[in-house]
Design a protein around this motif. Structure first.
Motif, PDB file in Angstrom:
ATOM      1  N   PHE A  48      10.492   3.547   4.787  1.00  0.00           N
ATOM      2  CA  PHE A  48      11.217   4.615   5.484  1.00  0.00           C
ATOM      3  C   PHE A  48      10.875   5.980   4.856  1.00  0.00           C
ATOM      4  O   PHE A  48      10.618   6.959   5.569  1.00  0.00           O
ATOM      5  CB  PHE A  48      12.725   4.356   5.421  1.00  0.00           C
ATOM      6  N   ALA A  49      10.829   6.012   3.518  1.00  0.00           N
ATOM      7  CA  ALA A  49      10.490   7.265   2.832  1.00  0.00           C
ATOM      8  C   ALA A  49       9.068   7.698   3.197  1.00  0.00           C
ATOM      9  O   ALA A  49       8.825   8.878   3.469  1.00  0.00           O
ATOM     10  CB  ALA A  49      10.633   7.089   1.320  1.00  0.00           C
ATOM     11  N   ALA A  50       8.152   6.739   3.224  1.00  0.00           N
ATOM     12  CA  ALA A  50       6.759   7.074   3.579  1.00  0.00           C
ATOM     13  C   ALA A  50       6.684   7.557   5.026  1.00  0.00           C
ATOM     14  O   ALA A  50       5.962   8.506   5.350  1.00  0.00           O
ATOM     15  CB  ALA A  50       5.863   5.851   3.372  1.00  0.00           C
ATOM     16  N   TRP A  51       7.447   6.921   5.899  1.00  0.00           N
ATOM     17  CA  TRP A  51       7.445   7.301   7.323  1.00  0.00           C
ATOM     18  C   TRP A  51       7.985   8.723   7.489  1.00  0.00           C
ATOM     19  O   TRP A  51       7.436   9.520   8.242  1.00  0.00           O
ATOM     20  CB  TRP A  51       8.306   6.303   8.104  1.00  0.00           C
ATOM     21  N   LYS A  52       9.052   9.015   6.767  1.00  0.00           N
ATOM     22  CA  LYS A  52       9.661  10.346   6.879  1.00  0.00           C
ATOM     23  C   LYS A  52       8.698  11.444   6.426  1.00  0.00           C
ATOM     24  O   LYS A  52       8.753  12.571   6.909  1.00  0.00           O
ATOM     25  CB  LYS A  52      10.953  10.413   6.039  1.00  0.00           C
ATOM     26  N   SER A  53       7.845  11.106   5.478  1.00  0.00           N
ATOM     27  CA  SER A  53       6.912  12.134   5.013  1.00  0.00           C
ATOM     28  C   SER A  53       5.527  11.966   5.658  1.00  0.00           C
ATOM     29  O   SER A  53       4.522  12.456   5.134  1.00  0.00           O
ATOM     30  CB  SER A  53       6.809  12.105   3.492  1.00  0.00           C
TER      31      SER A  53
ATOM     32  N   VAL B 121       0.840  -1.205   0.000  1.00  0.00           N
ATOM     33  CA  VAL B 121       0.000   0.000   0.000  1.00  0.00           C
ATOM     34  C   VAL B 121       0.879   1.261   0.000  1.00  0.00           C
ATOM     35  O   VAL B 121       0.478   2.295  -0.518  1.00  0.00           O
ATOM     36  CB  VAL B 121      -0.940  -0.034   1.239  1.00  0.00           C
ATOM     37  N   PHE B 122       2.086   1.144   0.560  1.00  0.00           N
ATOM     38  CA  PHE B 122       2.954   2.330   0.693  1.00  0.00           C
ATOM     39  C   PHE B 122       4.142   2.324  -0.274  1.00  0.00           C
ATOM     40  O   PHE B 122       5.063   3.113  -0.138  1.00  0.00           O
ATOM     41  CB  PHE B 122       3.481   2.428   2.132  1.00  0.00           C
ATOM     42  N   LEU B 123       4.105   1.403  -1.248  1.00  0.00           N
ATOM     43  CA  LEU B 123       5.263   1.304  -2.145  1.00  0.00           C
ATOM     44  C   LEU B 123       5.293   2.399  -3.209  1.00  0.00           C
ATOM     45  O   LEU B 123       6.326   2.685  -3.777  1.00  0.00           O
ATOM     46  CB  LEU B 123       5.271  -0.058  -2.856  1.00  0.00           C
ATOM     47  N   PHE B 124       4.132   3.001  -3.480  1.00  0.00           N
ATOM     48  CA  PHE B 124       4.067   3.940  -4.612  1.00  0.00           C
ATOM     49  C   PHE B 124       3.770   5.351  -4.136  1.00  0.00           C
ATOM     50  O   PHE B 124       2.757   5.584  -3.473  1.00  0.00           O
ATOM     51  CB  PHE B 124       3.013   3.457  -5.612  1.00  0.00           C
TER      52      PHE B 124
END
Ligand code: SF4
Lengths: 284, 228
Positions: free
Chosen positions: B106-111, A62-65
């Motif tokens: 990690f990128a999603a968490w940071k944002s 779900v968070f890959l894109f």
């Protein structure tokens, strides 16, 4: 068509979902290989995989894109048939509600048909059968499509039956049979079920693993079960041979017949085309 | 087109000549490429050289003893290899084979875009054979998580999820660093007296985040309930 592909490249991603395994090291290999091939073709801005039993998980997917750059995600289940995973587990874990889901971040997720449902599958099975037994006259050969059977979760037996019927109707092989590991018609009964001198066997699985490396070869009698010693000289490998070795010694001679044994259909590079087809079908 | 993961890697690479991700040490080379190896192999010369991002799939597949690694964040990455890569895209791909999905998380968490799911919610969502896992008690969770997720021998991820909607900590038996993304979990994974001195400078580390319990932990909870 060109415009259509250009649109896909810039803001669309492909997610291939598969089962994966906590015990079979080769379960995810074909899915990763198909993803790498599709990535190489640069049709999608991003191509990722997610697995029920491996990483990244379906929940990770779900968070890959990145929602800023990827506006649309095509989800293609790399499954041989519709079933519990494609109908229950994948939609639940990916939070998909039907064929098209719009996320709160605006991303559109399209849930496509599993690869096994695509008509090209029949061509792939035929091609694999041809490759594994080149020069063998088809009218003197029986083609066996082997599925698991009695698997509560998947309808692979039904899919194998459908494919066998389609190939049979082409009239190329002397006979085409769908056979199963755990329910009749049993693969272990191939001697009774087939009448031709040549028997071509294609496992109808998404990846190689214990079933294709060991179980089916034992059921066919081309290797003996672990601990049972080696078979007749020139006719069988020890069951302890390296995985994949089993596909390199065709034909196997059993009871004066020749068995040609193929790797699982899901390892065929042509799966990349089917995955793409399923993704493009969902877009149109 | 640089997406958040590439931007993140770019930033890390610009800030330091070397950095760590889990058990992997990434060093920038003088030619602008990257050399990856096991952190333990930092000073070892006799490493088998690989040159394709795809080689990471096989390197990550089995541990030193040849056992399959179903959980890539388990601290069992095999030794004795070096992976030389030319581009940032190759680096990204290789790290994604070593630790699938972790850079993106990690990128999603940071944002602030990473959604964290409490363990109880994950357990409740299960169907089929995993439904039984939801019956696990709070104290059993405390034990199972402590044993299964511990950085020393279990898993190198930083746990972000709580036990339930009441925000109870996943396990009181784990050190508080297990929940701290700024902490290098490899430090906890080293047995006392290990060759890496505590005073050695620690390179920048990209944490491996766990925003939701993995399938293996759910299977472990089920085993507890089934008495296996
Ligand atoms: S739940 Fe998370 S921390 Fe625990 S073992 Fe699984 S991935 Fe690692």
């Amino acid at each position: 068509m060109v415009n259509y592909l250009v649109t896909l490249r810039t803001d669309a991603a492909l997610l291939i979902v598969a089962h994966g395994s906590t015990v079979n090291a080769d379960s995810s290999a074909p899915t990763l290989a198909h993803a790498a091939e599709i990535r190489r073709r640069e049709i999608f801005a991003d191509v990722e995989c997610a697995f029920w039993k491996e990483e990244p998980s379906l929940r990770d997917a779900v968070f890959l894109f990145d929602p800023e750059s990827i506006r649309e995600v095509c989800v293609v289940p790399n499954f041989i048939s519709e079933g519990y995973f494609s109908q229950t587990v994948v939609p639940r874990e990916l939070e998909l509600y039907g064929r098209i889901t719009k996320r709160s971040n605006g991303q559109i997720w399209r849930y496509c048909e599993p690869v096994g449902n695509h008509p090209i599958m029949t061509d792939l099975l035929l091609r694999r059968a041809q490759e594994i037994a080149p020069g063998v006259p088809k009218n003197e050969a029986t083609l066996l499509i082997v599925a698991h059977g009695t698997d509560l979760n998947e309808n692979s037996a039904v899919a194998a039956k459908r494919e066998a019927e389609k190939i049979r109707s082409l009239g190329k092989y002397s006979a085409v049979l769908n056979v199963y590991m755990e329910e009749p018609p049993l693969v272990s009964e191939w001697r009774k079920l087939t009448k031709t001198r040549n028997v071509v066997v294609v496992p109808f699985f998404i990846s190689d693993g214990l079933h294709s490396y060991e179980d089916i070869p034992v059921l066919l009698g081309i290797v003996v079960a672990a601990g049972g010693g080696c078979g007749q000289p020139g006719s069988a490998l020890p069951a302890t041979a390296a995985p994949g070795e089993i596909f390199r010694h065709n034909p196997y001679r059993v009871d004066n017949r020749s068995i040609f044994y193929a790797p699982s259909i899901g390892t065929d590079a042509g799966f990349a085309d089917i995955i793409l087809e399923q993704a493009l079908n969902a877009k149109s | 087109m640089a997406d958040p993961v590439e931007k993140l890697l770019e930033t890390v690479c610009n800030d330091s000549r070397s950095f760590c991700v889990g058990e992997i040490l990434v060093r920038k080379t003088s030619t602008g490429g990257f050399a990856l190896s096991h952190r333990d192999d930092k000073a070892t010369d006799q490493l088998k050289i690989f040159r394709s991002a795809e080689d990471a799939i096989d390197i990550a597949k089995h541990d030193d003893a040849g056992n399959y690694r179903p959980l890539k964040t388990a601290p069992k990455l095999r030794h004795g290899w070096r992976l030389d890569l030319e581009t940032l895209e190759d680096l990204r791909r290789a790290l994604d084979y070593f630790y699938p999905g972790r850079l993106a998380m990690f990128a999603a968490w940071k944002s602030d875009k990473l959604q964290i799911t409490p363990l109880r919610e994950t357990l409740e969502r299960q169907s089929g054979m995993y439904r039984a896992a939801a019956r696990i008690s709070d104290s059993q969770i405390n034990d199972v998580v402590a044993d299964f997720c511990r950085s020393n021998g279990g898993c190198l991820r930083t746990i972000l999820w709580k036990r339930d909607a009441e925000e109870v900590i996943a396990s009181t038996k784990l050190p508080k660093e297990k929940f701290d993304p700024a902490y290098d979990q490899m430090m906890a994974s080293k047995p006392p007296g290990s060759p890496t001195p505590a005073t050695a400078p620690i390179p920048a580390t990209i944490p491996l985040l766990c925003q939701e319990a993995c399938n293996l932990l759910i299977a472990e909870c089920r085993k507890v309930m089934k008495g296996e």
